[in-house]
Design an enzyme around this catalytic site. Structure first.
Site, PDB file in Angstrom:
ATOM      1  CE1 TYR A  60      27.008  39.911  35.479  1.00 52.77           C
ATOM      2  CE2 TYR A  60      28.395  38.519  34.101  1.00 52.77           C
ATOM      3  CZ  TYR A  60      28.262  39.514  35.049  1.00 52.77           C
ATOM      4  OH  TYR A  60      29.373  40.119  35.562  1.00 52.77           O
ATOM      5  CB  THR A 118      31.850  40.513  32.724  1.00 52.13           C
ATOM      6  OG1 THR A 118      32.117  39.107  32.679  1.00 52.13           O
ATOM      7  CG2 THR A 118      30.608  40.763  31.882  1.00 52.13           C
TER       8      THR A 118
HETATM    9  N1  UFG Z   1      33.518  25.375  38.575  1.00 53.84           N
HETATM   10  C1  UFG Z   1      33.399  24.063  38.992  1.00 53.84           C
HETATM   11  N2  UFG Z   1      32.678  23.819  40.117  1.00 53.84           N
HETATM   12  C2  UFG Z   1      32.077  24.806  40.844  1.00 53.84           C
HETATM   13  C3  UFG Z   1      32.212  26.140  40.417  1.00 53.84           C
HETATM   14  C4  UFG Z   1      32.941  26.383  39.271  1.00 53.84           C
HETATM   15  O1  UFG Z   1      33.912  23.137  38.371  1.00 53.84           O
HETATM   16  O2  UFG Z   1      31.426  24.495  41.850  1.00 53.84           O
HETATM   17  C5  UFG Z   1      34.300  25.651  37.367  1.00 53.84           C
HETATM   18  C6  UFG Z   1      33.458  26.294  36.293  1.00 53.84           C
HETATM   19  O3  UFG Z   1      32.876  25.318  35.482  1.00 53.84           O
HETATM   20  C7  UFG Z   1      34.497  27.133  35.551  1.00 53.84           C
HETATM   21  C8  UFG Z   1      35.521  27.508  36.632  1.00 53.84           C
HETATM   22  O4  UFG Z   1      35.301  26.601  37.707  1.00 53.84           O
HETATM   23  O5  UFG Z   1      35.147  26.362  34.608  1.00 53.84           O
HETATM   24  C9  UFG Z   1      35.326  28.927  37.166  1.00 53.84           C
HETATM   25  O6  UFG Z   1      33.965  29.102  37.509  1.00 53.84           O
HETATM   26  P1  UFG Z   1      33.408  30.351  38.333  1.00 53.84           P
HETATM   27  O7  UFG Z   1      31.959  30.115  38.557  1.00 53.84           O
HETATM   28  O8  UFG Z   1      34.286  30.594  39.503  1.00 53.84           O
HETATM   29  O9  UFG Z   1      33.632  31.568  37.338  1.00 53.84           O
HETATM   30  P2  UFG Z   1      33.081  31.751  35.850  1.00 53.84           P
HETATM   31  O10 UFG Z   1      34.260  31.571  34.940  1.00 53.84           O
HETATM   32  O11 UFG Z   1      31.888  30.953  35.540  1.00 53.84           O
HETATM   33  O12 UFG Z   1      32.503  33.224  35.919  1.00 53.84           O
HETATM   34  C10 UFG Z   1      33.272  34.373  36.063  1.00 53.84           C
HETATM   35  C11 UFG Z   1      32.469  35.439  36.787  1.00 53.84           C
HETATM   36  C12 UFG Z   1      31.254  35.847  36.012  1.00 53.84           C
HETATM   37  C13 UFG Z   1      31.645  36.231  34.643  1.00 53.84           C
HETATM   38  C14 UFG Z   1      32.461  35.153  33.999  1.00 53.84           C
HETATM   39  C15 UFG Z   1      32.987  35.633  32.682  1.00 53.84           C
HETATM   40  O13 UFG Z   1      32.084  34.964  38.030  1.00 53.84           O
HETATM   41  O14 UFG Z   1      30.642  36.942  36.632  1.00 53.84           O
HETATM   42  O15 UFG Z   1      33.592  34.831  34.812  1.00 53.84           O
HETATM   43  O16 UFG Z   1      33.221  34.534  31.885  1.00 53.84           O
HETATM   44  F1  UFG Z   1      30.549  36.422  33.884  1.00 53.84           F
END
Ligand code: UFG
Length: 323
Positions: free
Chosen positions: A140, A116
């Site tokens: 994680y 990741t």
């Molecule tokens: N977001 C929102 N509202 C939500 C969910 C997400 O605004 O309800 C935003 C988050 O703040 C982020 C973006 O949307 O800016 C993407 O969020 P995700 O949760 O979809 O994905 P992440 O970037 O947090 O996480 C992903 C993977 C993880 C991994 C990470 C690596 O899901 O497993 O990328 O940075 F660790």
């Protein structure tokens, strides 16, 4: 040729099982079904067992002639990993050791590992290349980095070649509608935004509007899960051809803000996404965009499904059909 797919009943695992079958392999899925779904196992046999079960691992390697391993089985929720690190280190790290032990015993010499962008933590430079410093900001991310390091030692000590594939933001669903994203609980932006547009959730919480980005929301590199799946097949072939371990980022190199993703959802669904603006979610870096030059050059990998509209359209088709 049989390929053991640990976690093959999950989101990226099931898409990869399909891609393996299309490439002429038999995916032998090893999955506890704690998070995975039995009906996502369509392209080969299912062994319902946990990586904690060393006897089950020994049996699968003895019973099938396994030529390579692709390992997805892990807990993936960043926030949860900060509350329950014991579960994360035990499941993601200690149980991977059982898998590696069984590979050594069976003489299996190639493994593709699901890593990741979280291994980099808060990036110093964007786009992020593989030699960027590793400073995970979550338990994680640390579990994935620890496994990467274990894999390097298993190459040195046992000649097991590994591909460490660092995904950016996996999204979208199988273009044929045969499998898709189904997490419980769901935390990812695209499925939550689709649920809000469909009226299944009251609104989407938008986490942070004061980031130093053009529209104030976080930027991510969204990569279609089918493109990720294809990269795993290419990585396995590369390992079997060369026996050379490598690490590669998997992303498109283009970043989209949360607001841009929400606009894509509105275009595809044809309805507004009700949004409630919230403060920042802990641990979210402002911008994560991949430099995937290595995957392109080493594997000849090119994403072909990863326009933001195709990502959202395939996810929407899956979401609509699954309910
Ligand atoms: N977001 C929102 N509202 C939500 C969910 C997400 O605004 O309800 C935003 C988050 O703040 C982020 C973006 O949307 O800016 C993407 O969020 P995700 O949760 O979809 O994905 P992440 O970037 O947090 O996480 C992903 C993977 C993880 C991994 C990470 C690596 O899901 O497993 O990328 O940075 F660790």
């Amino acid at each position: 040729m049989n390929v053991l797919v640990a976690g093959g009943a999950g989101y990226i695992g099931s898409h990869t099982a399909k891609a393996l079958a299309a490439a002429g392999y038999t995916p032998v899925v090893f999955d506890s079904l704690e998070k995975g779904h039995e009906d996502a196992v369509r392209w080969g046999p299912l062994i319902k067992a946990d990586l904690a079960d060393r006897d089950a691992l020994r049996r699968v390697f003895a019973g099938y002639s396994i030529e390579g391993v692709i390992h997805f089985a892990a807990y993936i929720a960043v926030g949860e990993s900060m509350k329950e690190p014991v579960r994360y280190f035990r499941n993601n790290v200690a149980n991977t050791l059982n898998l590696l032990e069984a590979m050594v015993a069976a003489g299996v010499r190639s493994i593709v590992f699901s890593s990741t962008a979280a291994v980099y933590g808060d990036p110093e430079t964007v786009p992020i290349a593989e030699d960027h410093p590793y400073r995970p900001v979550s338990a994680y991310g640390e579990t994935k980095l620890m496994v990467e390091r274990m894999l390097a030692w298993f190459d040195t000590c046992h000649g097991i070649a590994s591909a460490r594939l660092r995904y950016f933001n996996a999204a979208g669903a199988d273009p044929d509608g045969e499998t898709g994203e189904d997490h419980e609980p769901e935390t990812h932006l695209v499925p939550l935004a689709l649920a809000a547009a469909a009226g299944k959730r009251a609104h989407l919480d938008l986490f942070g509007t004061d980031y130093p980005t053009p529209d104030g929301t976080c930027i991510r590199d969204y990569i279609h899960v089918t493109d990720l799946a294809h990269a795993h097949v290419l990585a396995l072939k590369h390992l079997q051809r060369s026996s050379q371990s490598f690490t590669a980022n998997l992303g498109t190199g283009s970043g989209f803000s949360v607001r841009e993703v929400l606009r894509a959802v509105e275009r595809v669904v044809g309805r507004p996404v009700p949004v409630v603006e919230k403060s920042r979610r802990e641990g979210d870096p402002a911008s994560l965009v991949a430099d995937s030059t290595r995957a392109r050059e080493l594997l000849g990998w090119t994403p072909t499904h990863s326009s933001i509209d195709e990502i959202v359209a395939t996810a929407w088709r899956w979401y609509s059909r699954a309910r």
